[in-house]
Write an enzyme that holds these catalytic residues in place. Structure first.
Site, PDB file in Angstrom:
ATOM      1  N   ASP A   1      17.543  33.256 -25.730  1.00 43.97           N
ATOM      2  CA  ASP A   1      18.333  32.054 -25.992  1.00 43.97           C
ATOM      3  C   ASP A   1      19.171  32.300 -27.241  1.00 43.97           C
ATOM      4  O   ASP A   1      18.766  31.942 -28.350  1.00 43.97           O
ATOM      5  CB  ASP A   1      17.426  30.838 -26.180  1.00 43.97           C
ATOM      6  CG  ASP A   1      18.192  29.530 -26.082  1.00 43.97           C
ATOM      7  OD1 ASP A   1      19.278  29.429 -26.692  1.00 43.97           O
ATOM      8  OD2 ASP A   1      17.724  28.608 -25.376  1.00 43.97           O
TER       9      ASP A   1
ATOM     10  N   HIS B   1      19.984  21.900  -4.574  1.00 47.59           N
ATOM     11  CA  HIS B   1      20.053  21.341  -5.930  1.00 47.59           C
ATOM     12  C   HIS B   1      19.084  20.170  -6.093  1.00 47.59           C
ATOM     13  O   HIS B   1      19.471  19.075  -6.501  1.00 47.59           O
ATOM     14  CB  HIS B   1      21.482  20.900  -6.255  1.00 47.59           C
ATOM     15  CG  HIS B   1      21.733  20.759  -7.734  1.00 47.59           C
ATOM     16  ND1 HIS B   1      23.001  20.819  -8.272  1.00 47.59           N
ATOM     17  CD2 HIS B   1      20.895  20.551  -8.782  1.00 47.59           C
ATOM     18  CE1 HIS B   1      22.929  20.647  -9.588  1.00 47.59           C
ATOM     19  NE2 HIS B   1      21.646  20.476  -9.915  1.00 47.59           N
TER      20      HIS B   1
ATOM     21  N   ARG C   1      22.547  25.791 -13.186  1.00 54.48           N
ATOM     22  CA  ARG C   1      23.888  25.503 -12.673  1.00 54.48           C
ATOM     23  C   ARG C   1      24.344  26.687 -11.828  1.00 54.48           C
ATOM     24  O   ARG C   1      24.147  27.843 -12.195  1.00 54.48           O
ATOM     25  CB  ARG C   1      24.875  25.244 -13.814  1.00 54.48           C
ATOM     26  CG  ARG C   1      24.649  23.921 -14.538  1.00 54.48           C
ATOM     27  CD  ARG C   1      24.989  22.747 -13.630  1.00 54.48           C
ATOM     28  NE  ARG C   1      24.855  21.452 -14.281  1.00 54.48           N
ATOM     29  CZ  ARG C   1      23.799  20.655 -14.179  1.00 54.48           C
ATOM     30  NH1 ARG C   1      22.750  21.066 -13.471  1.00 54.48           N
ATOM     31  NH2 ARG C   1      23.776  19.475 -14.772  1.00 54.48           N
TER      32      ARG C   1
ATOM     33  N   THR D   1      19.784  27.535 -18.307  1.00 55.18           N
ATOM     34  CA  THR D   1      20.797  27.316 -19.341  1.00 55.18           C
ATOM     35  C   THR D   1      21.760  26.211 -18.923  1.00 55.18           C
ATOM     36  O   THR D   1      21.903  25.905 -17.738  1.00 55.18           O
ATOM     37  CB  THR D   1      21.618  28.592 -19.570  1.00 55.18           C
ATOM     38  OG1 THR D   1      22.445  28.825 -18.414  1.00 55.18           O
ATOM     39  CG2 THR D   1      20.725  29.800 -19.794  1.00 55.18           C
TER      40      THR D   1
ATOM     41  N   GLU E   1      29.329  23.811  -5.237  1.00 52.40           N
ATOM     42  CA  GLU E   1      28.650  22.667  -4.618  1.00 52.40           C
ATOM     43  C   GLU E   1      29.612  21.478  -4.525  1.00 52.40           C
ATOM     44  O   GLU E   1      30.412  21.255  -5.430  1.00 52.40           O
ATOM     45  CB  GLU E   1      27.443  22.239  -5.467  1.00 52.40           C
ATOM     46  CG  GLU E   1      26.284  23.183  -5.475  1.00 52.40           C
ATOM     47  CD  GLU E   1      25.157  22.685  -6.376  1.00 52.40           C
ATOM     48  OE1 GLU E   1      25.082  21.467  -6.626  1.00 52.40           O
ATOM     49  OE2 GLU E   1      24.361  23.508  -6.833  1.00 52.40           O
TER      50      GLU E   1
END
EC number: 1.1.1.290
Length: 378
Positions: free
Chosen positions: A146, A254, A208, A175, A237
């Site tokens: 990170d 999702h 994502r 993330t 999407e």
């Protein structure tokens, strides 16, 4: 006061009706005419909130019942003097449990023990921290990456992404999506990274879609790279690459964060934020909203091993229940969103009351998030 709420936000009508008139609307697309006289807008990740949607409208507050905010132009809202709140961490537990359900399914299918694997976690926020804690409670080695937190000096043994790629047997992404800047995550998993993964590695994306380059991933899979893939999110999407879906091991629409508890947390967090914004602050106890779980209690005899954990996890949620429906309708316009809109109720591990005759099993299950107690056998 008129409040527009996404029709798929559970408990939103009941809660927000305490504050004003509530109109439930579809999130994709938002009926623009309804914005003409609305005071507040409550959305989910499917709604793009920006100047083109709200310019010239009387909206004074926007709430998103999601942890991620890349669908909201926060800078423009601030410039326009519109209040804003998200729901950080609301679905973190749900995403962690989705990852576990996927890993335990793959471990059973491929005949490996998670204790023999190293898990690389990219993104150590609300989801990543919880995932690390549960994995380490089981004695599974983790590596953390990170860069923003490392640069801030946050607590943690942070490693480079290159090191995770080299050492991790499982690489899972949690993330935000940053399209540019020093911490850009757009196509963080690009073709070079994917090709550098260990043979037989597992790649998971439940954050994502564009964090993983879907075109590059498909190229690598088509060329025969030995790689197991779990995708809950997709580039473009609600459209998705149907060929890629046929190549991945687990593909879902999702919904990783779609537990009833997670959705309820999202709704209550933005409700509390809006009530404070308008000067009528209210607090909601989550357990006053949730129904009784489907399974009241079960009894567990003996220690907790991986097959037993897998049975418990899949009793609450088996990821395959969401994989099969997506494969049936992939490529049909509108079906991706329908699967999300008509999502079957899903609970978190805490909804399962487990009576254990083994004290260590009860203790470990509690650390993992189950509602477990120790009752010695007589």
């Amino acid at each position: 006061m008129k409040i527009l709420v996404d029709e798929n936000m559970p408990y939103a009508r009941d809660l927000f009706s305490r504050l004003g008139e509530v109109i439930a609307v579809p999130g994709r697309p938002i009926p623009v005419a309804q914005l003409a006289d609305a005071d507040a807008l409550m959305v989910r990740s499917v709604t793009k909130v920006n100047e083109s949607l709200l310019a010239g409208k009387p909206i004074k507050f926007v709430g998103t019942a999601t942890a991620g905010t890349d669908h909201v132009d926060e800078a423009w809202l601030k410039q326009a003097g519109i209040g804003f709140s998200a729901a950080p961490g609301c679905n973190a537990i749900a995403v962690v449990e989705y990852v576990f359900s996927s890993l335990l399914m793959l471990a059973e299918r491929d005949g490996f023990s998670l204790h023999d694997r190293t898990v690389g976690i990219v993104g150590v926020g609300n989801v990543g921290r919880r995932l690390q804690a549960r994995l380490e409670a089981l004695g599974i080695k983790t590596l953390l990456c990170d860069p923003p937190r490392a640069d801030r000096g946050d607590e943690g043994d942070f490693r480079s992404l290159d090191e995770l790629v080299q050492r991790a047997d499982i690489l899972t992404f949690h993330t935000p999506l940053f399209k540019d800047g020093p911490y850009k995550t757009l196509h963080l998993a690009d073709e070079k990274l994917i090709r550098s993964l260990k043979p037989g590695a597992i790649l998971i994306n439940a954050c994502r879609g564009a964090v993983v380059d879907n075109t590059a991933l498909l190229t690598c899979l088509n060329e025969g790279q030995k790689l197991s893939v779990v995708l809950d999110v997709w580039e473009g999407e609600p459209e998705l690459n149907v060929e890629l879906l046929t190549k991945v091991d687990i593909g879902t629409p999702h919904i990783a964060g779609y537990t009833l508890e997670g959705k309820a947390r999202g709704t209550t967090q933005v409700f509390e934020a809006y009530s404070k914004f308008i000067g009528h602050e209210q607090h909601v106890a989550l357990d006053t909203l949730l129904p009784a779980p489907e399974f009241g209690r079960i009894t567990l005899h003996g220690p907790l091993d991986q097959p037993t954990l897998k049975r418990l996890v899949h009793l609450v949620y088996d990821v395959r229940r969401d994989d099969a429906p997506l494969r049936k309708v992939a490529g049909i316009p509108g079906e991706f969103d329908k699967l999300r809109k008509n999502y079957l109720e899903r609970r978190e591990w805490s909804s399962l009351y487990v009576i254990c005759d083994d004290a260590s099993a009860a203790s470990l299950l509690c650390k993992l998030g189950f509602n477990a107690v120790h009752h010695p056998a007589r």
